[in-house]
Design a protein around this motif. Structure first.
Motif, short mmCIF file in Angstrom:
data_model
loop_
_atom_site.label_atom_id
_atom_site.label_comp_id
_atom_site.label_asym_id
_atom_site.label_seq_id
_atom_site.Cartn_x
_atom_site.Cartn_y
_atom_site.Cartn_z
N UNK A 286 -10.82 43.98 19.83
CA UNK A 286 -11.32 44.28 18.49
C UNK A 286 -12.09 45.61 18.48
N UNK B 224 -9.68 48.33 18.57
CA UNK B 224 -8.88 48.36 17.35
C UNK B 224 -9.73 48.71 16.13
N UNK B 225 -11.05 48.73 16.31
CA UNK B 225 -11.99 48.92 15.20
C UNK B 225 -11.64 50.06 14.24
N UNK C 108 -9.17 48.80 11.75
CA UNK C 108 -9.45 47.63 10.92
C UNK C 108 -10.61 47.85 9.96
N UNK C 109 -11.50 48.79 10.27
CA UNK C 109 -12.65 48.96 9.38
C UNK C 109 -12.32 49.97 8.31
N UNK C 110 -12.65 49.63 7.08
CA UNK C 110 -12.23 50.42 5.93
C UNK C 110 -12.81 51.81 5.87
N UNK C 111 -13.93 52.05 6.54
CA UNK C 111 -14.65 53.31 6.32
C UNK C 111 -14.57 54.24 7.53
N UNK D 213 -17.38 50.27 13.16
CA UNK D 213 -17.84 48.92 12.82
C UNK D 213 -19.37 48.86 12.87
N UNK E 127 -20.66 50.67 9.85
CA UNK E 127 -20.44 49.94 8.60
C UNK E 127 -21.43 48.79 8.46
N UNK F 184 -3.73 42.12 7.82
CA UNK F 184 -4.53 43.30 7.56
C UNK F 184 -3.91 44.17 6.47
N UNK G 185 -17.70 46.90 2.07
CA UNK G 185 -16.95 47.22 3.27
C UNK G 185 -17.05 46.09 4.30
N UNK H 52 -14.19 43.17 5.59
CA UNK H 52 -13.79 43.16 7.01
C UNK H 52 -13.83 41.76 7.60
N UNK I 186 -10.15 39.76 7.97
CA UNK I 186 -9.23 40.35 8.96
C UNK I 186 -9.78 40.27 10.38
N UNK I 187 -11.09 40.47 10.54
CA UNK I 187 -11.66 40.41 11.89
C UNK I 187 -11.60 38.99 12.44
N UNK J 112 -8.15 38.37 13.46
CA UNK J 112 -7.88 39.15 14.66
C UNK J 112 -8.39 38.43 15.90
#
Lengths: 321, 289
Positions: free
Chosen positions: A133, A136-137, A140-143, B37, B40, B219, B260, B264, B267-268, B271
């Motif tokens: 994860x 892969x971040x 997967x993270x929108x920003x 991450x 965010x 996703x 945000x 997340x 999906x996380x 995952x």
């Protein structure tokens, strides 16, 4: 190819029928015999045809027209292609940039995906999931891009400018994303950082799908270290997955434009310094409403990808030998 | 030594030095890729004053739940209830994912295990289609969906997802690599129908493949706004609704950061769950050798 010649020779043994007819009826017979196969293929096949094959064929047709999305498409023959190669100087810049860019990010991102997947493959499932994860971040993270705009911000508050000024290396802030010399390297770093996506996950799954007994017997047969194990046992079993990853890397690196567009804020970069074929396509398709021309760019891009896919296939055939 | 044993069940051709180097490399790479991450989550707990701070801070100094409280307050005022947007998103994600996994794996199964006229041609077209820029097919696609009368329905988003080629290609490669001919032969001798062979023999073996497919599809579909095809407000998705809230002004930056993080979560979760289910299983392929 071979089956064609085999069918073509049958009429000599059956002189009563005409060659074409005999061939057709044998084909129909085979199709009827394998009807179950077509039934399995049908749900996907129909949707794939309607929503992928037909749109692609329509786009290829549009590449021979002038189409501004308001008036009906007007047939112009190969004019778009002539214009692309002989009159459009910016396109040639885009081709050069794309090739440069794809030849760096494609192989690097591919290796990065495989090596990281291979390293975390030894871990226990839960630990592996969390580490996967973290890698892969960016996907997967929108920003994801905000971090980079903070780092490369052009004023003195940008993290990189601030650091360099504090260290006394520079005295004036640098406009990282506007200066032609810096855009391309920055984009390459960002794309590599984002590259642990689909292929990475496929490699993880592929490595876990290998039969553990293969490695146990390998250890008995005298595999001494992880590199030997990788080359003689793992990679030959992974050829299919490697090809999958290669296609992902090719399409990813040839079409990488969204990254550039998001980073810079618009599809056009200073002096076209990071202009790629894909951005050229976006420029004509969504800004200038010249869809026919955009389609011809897509067709050229498509052939470039097919050629590089064939090359990669040749390379992968040598793995494990 | 203790470290390497604690992370791995079986010890094969591995040196301790190599493990240490691998861990160092993993640590470096992970701290580099984990940034968005961390950033965010940290942002979501920042008070407004800290969000606009220059230079921006990576880690929150005075964490607060205000952003989430504001977001839930705004969500409660929504004209169409938020639960409806959430339900719309769930319908699209669930049907889209299940449909693509089933359709693609059935096709991949038959393409991988049987030889028939047109199979190679079909597979070739799938691979080629992966290399055609989707930007220019968007307009033909719109025309087709309009002709089918699917504009402003869930079908406009769900059905095209069923034919997504990435999944088929992925399943094909895994079935090719993991399913042994002798196993299929055994199933046929036992009198299993093609469908039974597909469902009870092949699908359990290629579990890593479809678990991965679900991650990717979830996703992709979770982020869809349905913007081009769906116009009715009550059919729109959660990302659309949340975007709408965030676009309410500069003061909504804090709410945006909360959005945000909220987007997340699912999906996380999917995952992590699916990734931890991808595990090596004994005796799946190559039973005979």
């Amino acid at each position: 190819m071979r089956s064609d010649t085999a069918v073509a020779t049958t009429p000599t043994t059956q002189p009563a029928r005409s060659p074409v007819r005999g061939r057709l009826s044998s084909v129909l017979k085979q199709i009827w015999r394998d009807r179950e196969c077509y039934l399995f293929l049908a749900p996907f096949g129909i949707i794939f045809t309607v929503f992928t094959v037909v749109p692609v064929l329509m786009s290829i047709f549009l590449s021979f027209t002038y189409f501004n999305m308001l008036q009906p498409a007007r047939w112009v023959g190969i004019h778009n292609y002539v214009r692309l190669f002989l009159e459009d100087d910016v396109f040639l810049i885009a081709v050069r940039n794309t090739l440069l860019y794809a030849s760096i990010t494609g192989p690097l991102s591919y290796l990065l995906c495989f090596i990281l997947a291979w390293f975390i493959n030894d871990l226990k499932p839960k630990v592996r999931a969390v580490l996967a994860l973290l890698f892969y971040a960016p996907s997967i993270s929108g920003n994801a891009f905000m971090v980079w705009t903070l780092i490369f911000s052009g004023d003195t508050y940008g993290l990189l400018n601030g650091l360099l000024i504090d260290l006394g290396i520079i005295h004036q802030p640098i406009q990282w994303l506007l200066e032609p010399t810096y855009i391309m390297p920055i984009v390459i770093v960002v794309v590599l950082w984002m590259s642990l996506g689909t292929s990475f996950l496929v490699f993880i799954a592929g490595l876990q799908g290998l039969d553990p007994r293969l490695f146990e017997s390998g250890a008995i047969d005298g595999i001494k270290n992880r590199w030997q194990e990788l080359w003689y046992l793992t990679l030959p079993q992974m050829k299919g997955h490697l090809m999958f990853g290669a296609i992902m890397s090719i399409t990813g690196s040839f079409t990488a434009a969204s990254q550039i567009t998001q980073l810079v804020g618009e599809p056009l970069t200073t002096d076209y310094s990071a202009h790629t074929i894909m951005q050229h396509l976006q420029d004509y398709g969504t800004v200038r409403f010249d869809m026919g021309y955009a389609c011809s760019i897509a067709v050229v891009l498509f052939f470039a990808m097919v050629v590089s896919q064939r090359l990669v296939q040749k390379l992968l055939d040598r793995v494990g030998r | 030594m203790a470290l390497s044993l604690s992370i791995r069940e079986k010890k094969l051709a591995r040196s301790v030095g190599g493990d240490a180097a691998a861990f160092f490399f993993l640590f470096l790479a992970a701290s580099f890729t984990a940034l968005p991450i961390v950033f965010a989550i940290s942002n979501a707990f920042k008070p407004l004053s800290e969000l606009f701070l220059f230079p921006p801070t990576l880690i929150v100094r005075h964490p607060t739940l205000a952003n989430f409280q504001d977001l839930f307050g705004l969500m409660a005022q929504s004209w169409v209830p938020m639960t409806r947007y959430f339900l719309n998103s769930l319908i699209i994600v669930a049907l889209g994912t299940v449909g693509n996994v089933l359709a693609a794996s059935m096709a991949a199964f038959i393409l991988s295990t049987r030889k028939f006229i047109g199979a190679n041609l079909f597979m070739g077209m799938v691979v080629l289609s992966l290399m055609f820029a989707s930007e220019v097919t968007a307009i033909p696609n719109y025309i087709i969906i309009a002709k089918l009368g699917w504009i402003d329905t869930y079908a406009s988003v769900i059905v095209p997802a069923w034919g997504s080629t990435l999944g088929l290609y992925l399943m094909k490669k895994f079935i090719d690599a993991m399913v042994d001919d002798s196993l299929l032969e055994a199933a046929r001798i036992d009198g299993a129908s093609e469908f039974r062979t597909y469902w009870s023999v092949v699908m359990p073996i290629v579990r890593p493949a479809w678990l991965t497919m679900i991650i990717l599809l979830f996703q992709a579909l979770w982020g869809t706004t349905g913007g081009n095809f769906i116009y009715s407000e009550q059919l729109k998705t959660l990302p659309h609704a949340l975007n709408q809230i965030v676009q309410g002004g500069v003061a909504r930056q804090g709410v945006g950061a909360a959005v945000t993080v909220i987007m997340m979560i699912l999906p996380i979760s999917v995952f992590i769950y699916n990734q931890s289910k991808i595990i090596q299983t004994m005796g799946t392929s190559g039973m005979a050798n």
